[in-house]
Motif scaffolding. Structure first.
Motif, PDB file in Angstrom:
ATOM      1  N   GLU A 231     -58.031 -10.349 -21.214  1.00  0.00           N
ATOM      2  CA  GLU A 231     -57.569 -11.643 -20.719  1.00  0.00           C
ATOM      3  C   GLU A 231     -58.735 -12.568 -20.410  1.00  0.00           C
ATOM      4  OE1 GLU A 231     -56.589  -8.797 -19.542  1.00  0.00           O
ATOM      5  OE2 GLU A 231     -54.406  -8.687 -19.770  1.00  0.00           O
ATOM      6  N   LEU A 232     -59.840 -11.999 -19.917  1.00  0.00           N
ATOM      7  CA  LEU A 232     -60.989 -12.850 -19.581  1.00  0.00           C
ATOM      8  C   LEU A 232     -61.495 -13.551 -20.831  1.00  0.00           C
ATOM      9  CD1 LEU A 232     -63.099 -10.852 -17.003  1.00  0.00           C
ATOM     10  CD2 LEU A 232     -61.389 -12.604 -16.649  1.00  0.00           C
TER      11      LEU A 232
ATOM     12  N   ALA B 282     -58.820 -16.078 -22.033  1.00  0.00           N
ATOM     13  CA  ALA B 282     -58.826 -17.288 -21.214  1.00  0.00           C
ATOM     14  C   ALA B 282     -59.979 -18.190 -21.641  1.00  0.00           C
ATOM     15  CB  ALA B 282     -58.944 -16.929 -19.742  1.00  0.00           C
TER      16      ALA B 282
ATOM     17  N   LEU C 292     -62.296  -6.610 -11.004  1.00  0.00           N
ATOM     18  CA  LEU C 292     -61.246  -7.242 -10.209  1.00  0.00           C
ATOM     19  C   LEU C 292     -59.902  -6.883 -10.800  1.00  0.00           C
ATOM     20  CD1 LEU C 292     -60.825  -9.161  -7.882  1.00  0.00           C
ATOM     21  CD2 LEU C 292     -60.757 -10.985  -9.543  1.00  0.00           C
TER      22      LEU C 292
ATOM     23  N   ARG D  33     -56.182 -23.545 -12.153  1.00  0.00           N
ATOM     24  CA  ARG D  33     -56.862 -23.771 -13.429  1.00  0.00           C
ATOM     25  C   ARG D  33     -55.976 -24.565 -14.374  1.00  0.00           C
ATOM     26  NH1 ARG D  33     -60.151 -18.366 -14.913  1.00  0.00           N
ATOM     27  NH2 ARG D  33     -58.089 -17.566 -15.398  1.00  0.00           N
TER      28      ARG D  33
ATOM     29  N   ARG E  14     -54.944 -15.276  -5.419  1.00  0.00           N
ATOM     30  CA  ARG E  14     -55.533 -15.188  -6.764  1.00  0.00           C
ATOM     31  C   ARG E  14     -54.633 -15.866  -7.780  1.00  0.00           C
ATOM     32  NH1 ARG E  14     -57.261  -8.867  -6.816  1.00  0.00           N
ATOM     33  NH2 ARG E  14     -58.477  -9.004  -4.923  1.00  0.00           N
TER      34      ARG E  14
ATOM     35  N   GLU F 292     -59.859 -21.984 -23.202  1.00  0.00           N
ATOM     36  CA  GLU F 292     -60.619 -23.093 -22.623  1.00  0.00           C
ATOM     37  C   GLU F 292     -61.557 -23.719 -23.644  1.00  0.00           C
ATOM     38  OE1 GLU F 292     -59.803 -24.310 -20.018  1.00  0.00           O
ATOM     39  OE2 GLU F 292     -59.216 -22.835 -18.515  1.00  0.00           O
TER      40      GLU F 292
ATOM     41  N   GLN G   5     -69.609  -4.835  -6.345  1.00  0.00           N
ATOM     42  CA  GLN G   5     -68.877  -5.993  -6.861  1.00  0.00           C
ATOM     43  C   GLN G   5     -67.675  -5.528  -7.660  1.00  0.00           C
ATOM     44  OE1 GLN G   5     -70.911  -9.355  -7.551  1.00  0.00           O
ATOM     45  NE2 GLN G   5     -69.882 -10.030  -9.362  1.00  0.00           N
TER      46      GLN G   5
ATOM     47  N   LYS H 282     -65.315 -15.399  -3.460  1.00  0.00           N
ATOM     48  CA  LYS H 282     -65.163 -14.730  -4.758  1.00  0.00           C
ATOM     49  C   LYS H 282     -63.713 -14.243  -4.870  1.00  0.00           C
ATOM     50  CE  LYS H 282     -69.380 -14.797  -6.486  1.00  0.00           C
ATOM     51  NZ  LYS H 282     -70.405 -13.818  -6.180  1.00  0.00           N
ATOM     52  N   PRO H 283     -63.201 -14.162  -6.093  1.00  0.00           N
ATOM     53  CA  PRO H 283     -61.799 -13.755  -6.270  1.00  0.00           C
ATOM     54  C   PRO H 283     -61.451 -12.445  -5.561  1.00  0.00           C
ATOM     55  CG  PRO H 283     -62.696 -14.477  -8.350  1.00  0.00           C
ATOM     56  CD  PRO H 283     -63.826 -14.531  -7.363  1.00  0.00           C
ATOM     57  N   ARG H 284     -62.407 -11.516  -5.493  1.00  0.00           N
ATOM     58  CA  ARG H 284     -62.049 -10.223  -4.886  1.00  0.00           C
ATOM     59  C   ARG H 284     -61.833 -10.340  -3.388  1.00  0.00           C
ATOM     60  NH1 ARG H 284     -67.515  -8.492  -3.051  1.00  0.00           N
ATOM     61  NH2 ARG H 284     -68.616 -10.088  -4.205  1.00  0.00           N
TER      62      ARG H 284
ATOM     63  N   PHE I 212     -52.269 -15.512 -16.792  1.00  0.00           N
ATOM     64  CA  PHE I 212     -52.048 -14.126 -17.207  1.00  0.00           C
ATOM     65  C   PHE I 212     -51.517 -13.286 -16.058  1.00  0.00           C
ATOM     66  CE2 PHE I 212     -55.203 -15.892 -19.988  1.00  0.00           C
ATOM     67  CZ  PHE I 212     -54.901 -15.360 -21.226  1.00  0.00           C
TER      68      PHE I 212
ATOM     69  N   ASN J 157     -52.575 -10.432 -14.865  1.00  0.00           N
ATOM     70  CA  ASN J 157     -53.580 -10.004 -13.877  1.00  0.00           C
ATOM     71  C   ASN J 157     -54.576 -11.126 -13.589  1.00  0.00           C
ATOM     72  OD1 ASN J 157     -54.631  -9.897 -16.347  1.00  0.00           O
ATOM     73  ND2 ASN J 157     -55.150  -7.739 -16.310  1.00  0.00           N
TER      74      ASN J 157
ATOM     75  N   ALA K 155     -56.724 -13.000 -14.730  1.00  0.00           N
ATOM     76  CA  ALA K 155     -57.883 -13.336 -15.560  1.00  0.00           C
ATOM     77  C   ALA K 155     -58.857 -14.256 -14.845  1.00  0.00           C
ATOM     78  CB  ALA K 155     -57.438 -13.952 -16.893  1.00  0.00           C
ATOM     79  N   LEU K 156     -59.201 -13.916 -13.615  1.00  0.00           N
ATOM     80  CA  LEU K 156     -60.240 -14.675 -12.908  1.00  0.00           C
ATOM     81  C   LEU K 156     -61.584 -14.009 -13.176  1.00  0.00           C
ATOM     82  CD1 LEU K 156     -58.493 -15.265  -9.477  1.00  0.00           C
ATOM     83  CD2 LEU K 156     -58.477 -16.686 -11.518  1.00  0.00           C
ATOM     84  N   TYR K 157     -62.628 -14.831 -13.224  1.00  0.00           N
ATOM     85  CA  TYR K 157     -63.955 -14.274 -13.480  1.00  0.00           C
ATOM     86  C   TYR K 157     -64.533 -13.743 -12.177  1.00  0.00           C
ATOM     87  CZ  TYR K 157     -63.152 -16.586 -17.829  1.00  0.00           C
ATOM     88  OH  TYR K 157     -62.585 -16.962 -19.017  1.00  0.00           O
ATOM     89  N   PRO K 158     -64.774 -12.435 -12.100  1.00  0.00           N
ATOM     90  CA  PRO K 158     -65.157 -11.841 -10.806  1.00  0.00           C
ATOM     91  C   PRO K 158     -66.519 -12.325 -10.313  1.00  0.00           C
ATOM     92  CG  PRO K 158     -65.256 -10.205 -12.570  1.00  0.00           C
ATOM     93  CD  PRO K 158     -64.642 -11.434 -13.154  1.00  0.00           C
ATOM     94  N   HIS K 159     -67.368 -12.803 -11.207  1.00  0.00           N
ATOM     95  CA  HIS K 159     -68.705 -13.203 -10.781  1.00  0.00           C
ATOM     96  C   HIS K 159     -68.779 -14.667 -10.358  1.00  0.00           C
ATOM     97  CE1 HIS K 159     -68.290 -14.007 -15.071  1.00  0.00           C
ATOM     98  NE2 HIS K 159     -69.176 -14.969 -14.917  1.00  0.00           N
TER      99      HIS K 159
END
Ligand SMILES: Nc1ncnc2c1ncn2[C@@H]1O[C@H](COP(=O)(O)OP(=O)(O)OP(=O)(O)O)[C@@H](O)[C@H]1O
Ligand SMILES: [Mg+2]
Lengths: 270, 375
Positions: free
Chosen positions: A161-162, A165, A269, B147, B140, A169, A266, B131-133, B82, B84, B86-90
């Protein structure tokens, strides 16, 4: 239960860490000893003095060696990161015919010891006229099967999905690679970077083969020279050299460890 | 604003079976369109084809007037949410929200304006630097929605966006998404396997099964006039009761099994002239205590096998022939397992389905079109 286990485990851990650390600790102590102390096999220096450290810089161009090692190690590290990351991206994300076969072939090179390839590599380097240059000590190590494998495995865990997405974009493939995939896999990149740096820093045989003068020599060879240039090896001076050489290694480990822990906590997620 | 048109769209992954089979539909601008069906029926596949993440095996997909079968996803003017998130964890929440705008090289002032607006709209302002987490599931999901908001694209695709949330939050987010869609006036195409979500959120919905479209229509029209047995039992909770019945030679009796039969209502006899078997369908809320029903009805006596009292309504479970039925009554009814109940189903609450084709051929309530007889 936990307590009694602690009584067994901790002494064992302490003993093994002492065993492991002893050579380094003793090298540190010896580096402050005078010649007579070394001869008498004393454990602690009778007088702490820095003269060995001064001497080591006088006898060999240690700064030059350190600098060479630094350039070579950094070069290999960066080269490996770039090459392995690209290769891993291809193996992880680009479907092409025979991808698995090529990947297996690639991985199977892990089973060929580097020493076995040394002669042909040496001849190639010689033919290129790369003797006594940084190129000969860096370029042959860029393509690393282990590194590619490590990164590919991590790349494969990037959620689809990342990438999708990013696709929606409007990011290009390359932008997705460095804005999504690489940051997501930072932990592996750091691991590989440290691994590459340290192995290159500690390399001995190959730099010895491809360098013939002080201009391009690395520290490991410099250390060896300390033992031979003198009539009788002055161990205090050699150990002073050793301590200086391992400092950058330790520093890197400490800094890297922090980074690694950060990367690990980290996590992904969900 | 552009409409989305699918004509004869099919998808096959293995060149043998179809994951999506000959779908025809027109989704209007500003519509909340829900794709619903059981797991594996091809909802995600269909949505991903509209997004351009999956190639189309056959048929045409148009957005506006243009055929877009081969247009890359980023050119389709869509945004996607999506399951789950689909967020960027960083990246921080803010960077996540602005990710697409940065990729589009929008200038900083406008970018920040839009981010501020979206954050206000979705109540994310206090979390922008996290951060998303460090967010809860609902937060989330709201970032993922933000977005979509900042992208200002006219079509938004959502693939089971609420299925990772707990029931209460899901109910809350349902209204939130719905309000957001109305406020922005965008088209939303929403995939879910949850018929409650489909019923409560959609302007129109499409029911899919095994890649085939079963029915398209407003939630109420689908609830009231299901086209076939599958739709009838899929939509509604508890689902519609069904019962296979076979008819006697003169059509006067309907047999549940060898022994038990019911008298065929007179008004159905001509209707059933050509049939030997059929399925009877009745919604649980249309199964009443016999004494309350005065109009023509089917009556039967049953033994209660289970009761559930849900505060303001009571569910009874019982067996009729070989089928397990439920009755849903308003209020609290102090009945015990094993008690006898006399029940009645008004004829106009009955749905009759063909046993072979599973298509509906009679519904007491409404006049059916397309070859359906009405008496
Ligand atoms: N990449 C793929 N390769 C092969 N088959 C696939 C692929 N993706 C989906 N399928 C198949 O296509 C059919 C439809 O899948 P799809 O993901 O669209 O179902 P879905 O309706 O979204 O189900 P769910 O509610 O479980 O998400 C399934 O039978 C599935 O096995
Ligand atoms: Mg799905």
């Amino acid at each position: 239960m936990m307590k009694s286990r602690g009584w067994v485990v901790y002494p064992l851990l302490i003993i093994s860490s002492l065993l492991l650390f002893f050579p380094i600790v003793y090298a540190f102590l010896v580096s402050f000893m005078s010649g007579t102390d070394v001869m008498n096999r004393s454990f602690l220096p009778s007088i702490w003095n820095w003269s060995n450290y001064e001497r080591v810089f006088e006898t060999v161009p240690l700064m030059r060696y350190l600098m060479n090692s630094f350039i070579v190690s950094t070069g290999v590290m960066l080269g490996q990161l770039v090459v392995c990351a690209f290769a891993a991206y291809a193996f992880a994300f680009i479907p092409f015919k025979g991808r698995n076969a090529v990947f297996l072939l690639f991985i199977s090179t892990l089973m060929i010891p580097w020493e076995a390839a040394m002669i042909p590599n040496f001849l190639t380097i010689q033919a290129f006229g790369w003797m006594n240059s940084y190129l000969s000590m860096t370029v042959p190590f860029f393509a690393l099967a282990f590194g590619t494998f490590l990164l590919r495995q991590h790349f494969k865990t990037v959620p689809h999905e990342l990438m999708e997405a990013a696709d929606i974009e409007g990011l290009s493939k390359f932008a997705t690679f460095y804005k999504v995939v690489l940051p997501y896999c930072r932990t592996s990149l750091v691991t590989l970077g440290i691994y590459g740096f340290l192995t290159t820093w500690n390399m001995y045989l190959w730099p010895l083969l491809v360098t013939t003068n002080d201009e391009k020599r690395t520290v490991q060879i410099g250390l060896k020279q300390l033992q031979t240039v003198e009539v009788a090896t002055d161990w205090g001076v050699v150990m002073a050299g050793v301590i200086i050489v391992i400092i950058p290694t330790l520093l890197l480990l400490f800094i890297g460890q922090k980074q690694l822990q950060k990367g690990l906590t980290q996590g992904a997620l969900k | 604003m552009k409409k989305v048109t699918l004509s004869h769209v099919s998808k096959s992954y293995d060149q043998q079976s179809f994951a999506v089979d000959d779908v025809n539909v027109e989704i209007n601008p500003g519509e909340f369109f829900v794709l619903v069906g059981p797991s594996g029926c091809g909802k995600s596949t269909m949505l991903r084809m509209i997004a351009g993440l999956e190639t189309i095996t056959a048929g045409d997909l148009s957005i506006g007037e243009n055929r877009v079968n081969h247009m890359p996803p980023s050119k389709r003017e869509i945004s996607m949410v999506f399951q789950n998130y689909a967020l960027y964890p960083h990246l921080t929440v803010e960077e996540n929200i602005l990710f697409g705008l940065k990729a589009r090289k929008m200038n900083k002032i406008e970018r920040n304006e839009r981010c501020q607006e979206a954050a206000d709209l979705l109540g994310l302002t206090p979390y922008l630097q996290r951060k998303p987490r460090e967010l809860s599931g609902g937060q989330r999901q709201r970032v993922a929605l933000a977005r979509t908001v900042v992208s200002q694209r006219p079509i938004c695709l959502l693939d089971e966006p609420l299925s990772n949330l707990d029931a209460k939050l899901r109910g809350y987010m349902r209204t939130e998404i719905r309000q957001l869609q109305k406020k922005l006036g965008i088209t939303m195409i929403y995939v879910t396997h949850d018929q409650v979500e489909a019923m409560t959120m959609g302007d129109r919905m499409m029911v899919l099964k095994d890649g085939k479209v079963q029915q398209v229509g407003t939630p109420l029209s689908i609830y009231n006039q299901p086209k076939n047995l599958f739709v009838a039992t899929f939509i509604g909770a508890p689902p519609m009761n069904t019962l296979p019945l076979s008819l006697s030679q003169d059509r006067s009796l309907m047999f549940m099994n060898e022994k038990i039969s019911l008298a065929t209502p007179v008004s159905w006899r001509t209707l059933l002239n050509t049939k030997d078997h059929f399925h009877l369908g009745v919604r649980p809320e249309q199964v009443f205590p016999a004494e309350e029903v005065l109009e023509p009805s089917i009556k039967f006596d049953v033994t209660i096998e289970d009761t559930e009292v849900l505060g303001n309504e009571t569910h009874f479970t019982f067996t009729l022939g070989k089928a397990t039925w439920k009755a849903k009554w308003q209020g609290q009814w102090p009945k015990n397992i094993g008690d006898l109940l006399s029940l009645a189903v008004p004829l106009e609450a009955a749905y009759l389905f063909d046993t072979d084709t599973e298509e509906i051929f009679y519904s007491g309530q409404v006049q059916l079109s397309e070859g359906v007889q009405v008496l």
